[in-house]
Structures are given as C-alpha cells and as structure tokens.
Design a protein around this motif. Sequence first.
Motif, PDB file in Angstrom:
ATOM      1  N   GLU A 135       0.844  -1.188   0.000  1.00  0.00           N
ATOM      2  CA  GLU A 135       0.000   0.000   0.000  1.00  0.00           C
ATOM      3  C   GLU A 135       0.885   1.246   0.000  1.00  0.00           C
ATOM      4  N   GLU A 136       0.402   2.320  -0.622  1.00  0.00           N
ATOM      5  CA  GLU A 136       1.197   3.546  -0.702  1.00  0.00           C
ATOM      6  C   GLU A 136       1.143   4.371   0.577  1.00  0.00           C
ATOM      7  N   SER A 137       0.052   4.289   1.321  1.00  0.00           N
ATOM      8  CA  SER A 137      -0.066   5.086   2.538  1.00  0.00           C
ATOM      9  C   SER A 137       0.897   4.561   3.596  1.00  0.00           C
ATOM     10  N   PRO A 138       1.519   5.465   4.381  1.00  0.00           N
ATOM     11  CA  PRO A 138       2.489   5.036   5.394  1.00  0.00           C
ATOM     12  C   PRO A 138       1.835   4.132   6.438  1.00  0.00           C
ATOM     13  N   GLY A 164      10.707   8.022   1.296  1.00  0.00           N
ATOM     14  CA  GLY A 164      10.279   7.521   2.595  1.00  0.00           C
ATOM     15  C   GLY A 164      10.390   8.510   3.734  1.00  0.00           C
ATOM     16  N   LYS A 165      10.414   9.803   3.442  1.00  0.00           N
ATOM     17  CA  LYS A 165      10.552  10.811   4.492  1.00  0.00           C
ATOM     18  C   LYS A 165       9.352  10.792   5.446  1.00  0.00           C
ATOM     19  N   THR A 166       8.171  10.816   4.862  1.00  0.00           N
ATOM     20  CA  THR A 166       6.960  10.848   5.692  1.00  0.00           C
ATOM     21  C   THR A 166       6.820   9.566   6.503  1.00  0.00           C
ATOM     22  N   SER A 167       7.150   8.432   5.898  1.00  0.00           N
ATOM     23  CA  SER A 167       7.086   7.161   6.617  1.00  0.00           C
ATOM     24  C   SER A 167       8.038   7.164   7.805  1.00  0.00           C
ATOM     25  N   LEU A 168       9.217   7.749   7.619  1.00  0.00           N
ATOM     26  CA  LEU A 168      10.196   7.816   8.703  1.00  0.00           C
ATOM     27  C   LEU A 168       9.662   8.656   9.866  1.00  0.00           C
ATOM     28  N   ILE A 169       9.000   9.757   9.548  1.00  0.00           N
ATOM     29  CA  ILE A 169       8.430  10.605  10.591  1.00  0.00           C
ATOM     30  C   ILE A 169       7.333   9.854  11.347  1.00  0.00           C
ATOM     31  N   HIS A 170       6.491   9.128  10.612  1.00  0.00           N
ATOM     32  CA  HIS A 170       5.448   8.319  11.259  1.00  0.00           C
ATOM     33  C   HIS A 170       6.080   7.307  12.214  1.00  0.00           C
ATOM     34  N   TYR A 171       7.161   6.700  11.790  1.00  0.00           N
ATOM     35  CA  TYR A 171       7.857   5.704  12.613  1.00  0.00           C
ATOM     36  C   TYR A 171       8.441   6.363  13.861  1.00  0.00           C
TER      37      TYR A 171
END
Length: 269
Positions: A14-17, A55-62
Amino acid sequence: MYLSHYNLTLKPFEESPDPRFFWLSEKHKEALACLKYGIQENKAFLLLNGDIGTGKTSLIHYLLLDNDLDARVATIPDPALSVLDFFKLLSKLFNINIKFRTRGDFLSQFETFLYNTFSEQKRVLLIIDEAQRLNQQLIEQIRLLSNIERKDVKLINIFLVGQNEVIDTIKDEKNKALRQRLTVHFTIDPLTELETQEYIKHRLSVAGSKADIFSSGANHEIFSFSKGYPRLINIICDRALLTGYISDKKNITGEMVKQCADDLKILVE
C-alpha cells in the motif's frame, strides 16, 4: 483481491504510510538517530530532505511511535498557507482552543502554551511536511517561533521535511538567520538494489508470506524500474502481484515485472 491467492493476510505494498511495514535501511537508521538526537538535545531546527518517494513521511510516522518521545506533536502536511491560517491551524492541532485576530494575539497565547507544556516536562514538536512549499513570509514567522525560549532552553523543536528543492530555499540569503539555527540535517537517498530486495522481502513477510513470491529476476527488474524509490517499489510490486493473480501465477518473474513496468512507464518519465 489477490490476498488469498498468495496466502497473504495484509496488502504488502500500500502507498499510505503504515508503521507495521516500515523497514529501516542503514540510511533510515542513521536518519532516525539524527532526528532522535535533535529532539533529545533540544535542537531548534532539524531538516530532513530527499527526493519524492524516498520515505521521508514514513520515517516521521515511525519516529512518532517511539514510546520515549514524550511530546505534544503537530504535523502540517502542506504549509502553503497564509500566516494567519498557519497560526489557526497550529492552534487547532495543539488544542490550544483560543480565538485571535492578529499575529500578536496568537504569539502571546502560544508562548503561554509553550511555557505550560515545559512546566509539565513535555516537549513541543512541530513537523512541517512538504517544506519546499513554504513561502518567505511564513518561513520568517516559523523562525520567530523558535525565539520563544526559557533560560537558554528551547521550548519548541521544529522539523522541516521536504523534497530536495528545500535546500535551495534554506540557502537563500534571505533565510540566513534560519540557516544558522539549523543544527541537524539529513538527506535520505534511494535504496540500493540489495536494500530493495530486503525491503520487498520484509513487507511480504509482514503481510504473512512464507514463500519467495518474487524471483531474483523480478527483484532486479523492480529495482531497474524504481531506482530504489520505496514509493515506486510499492507501486510496481502491487501491480505485479495483481498481474500474477490475473494470470493464475503464484511466482512473479522478471518478464512479468517488465510488462508491468511498460504499463507504468509514465510514472518515471
């Protein structure tokens, strides 16, 4: 549609984080360490940049899932706003619940909020995504927010997260004052071919796969198409799984990925 065909329990690409699927490459581990350092050491401004889909936004979510991150957090997904609209959004996101008509009214109330939060021994973290869209007037107002401090203790940490164009903005002579406050900076690069294979394997494993669905040739073609950008990896892997399902194939070959790449070439042109 294709989950039962591959014995999967979740859609793996899926594309959403989704933090469940987040895979830390060495560069992501380093970036995460830099961001945590910036928060722990109470740095004013931190910059995380990278090309679209790295993956910037995914990293912030993590990062925000870290149980040790005792902070009040506001994330602005698109800062293309007027100054007053920006302040109104901050007020809403931080649950300050105040009414104001002028910049001065907001800053007075926001300062009170920062001091109260500090007295509760909590941090305040403002994350501005798509920071390359910031206008000059808003950049200056955000810089001024960082001026609110107590006995040399910063009361707010500000993350600027953006595409590589944000570097040109930061280097602009008009933003010299902000640039001098930027103490932590990290650039996320795309994955290598080996990292791309590990990324695919990890996501399939989280989704419940116990088999090697993608052949070595398929992995190579996925990297050739995506150049290591996680967003493009997700897109072509999802398409390849759908193609395999339609063709009643449980193993994805290099030729199947090439076919998908031809269909999706508009994304990389």
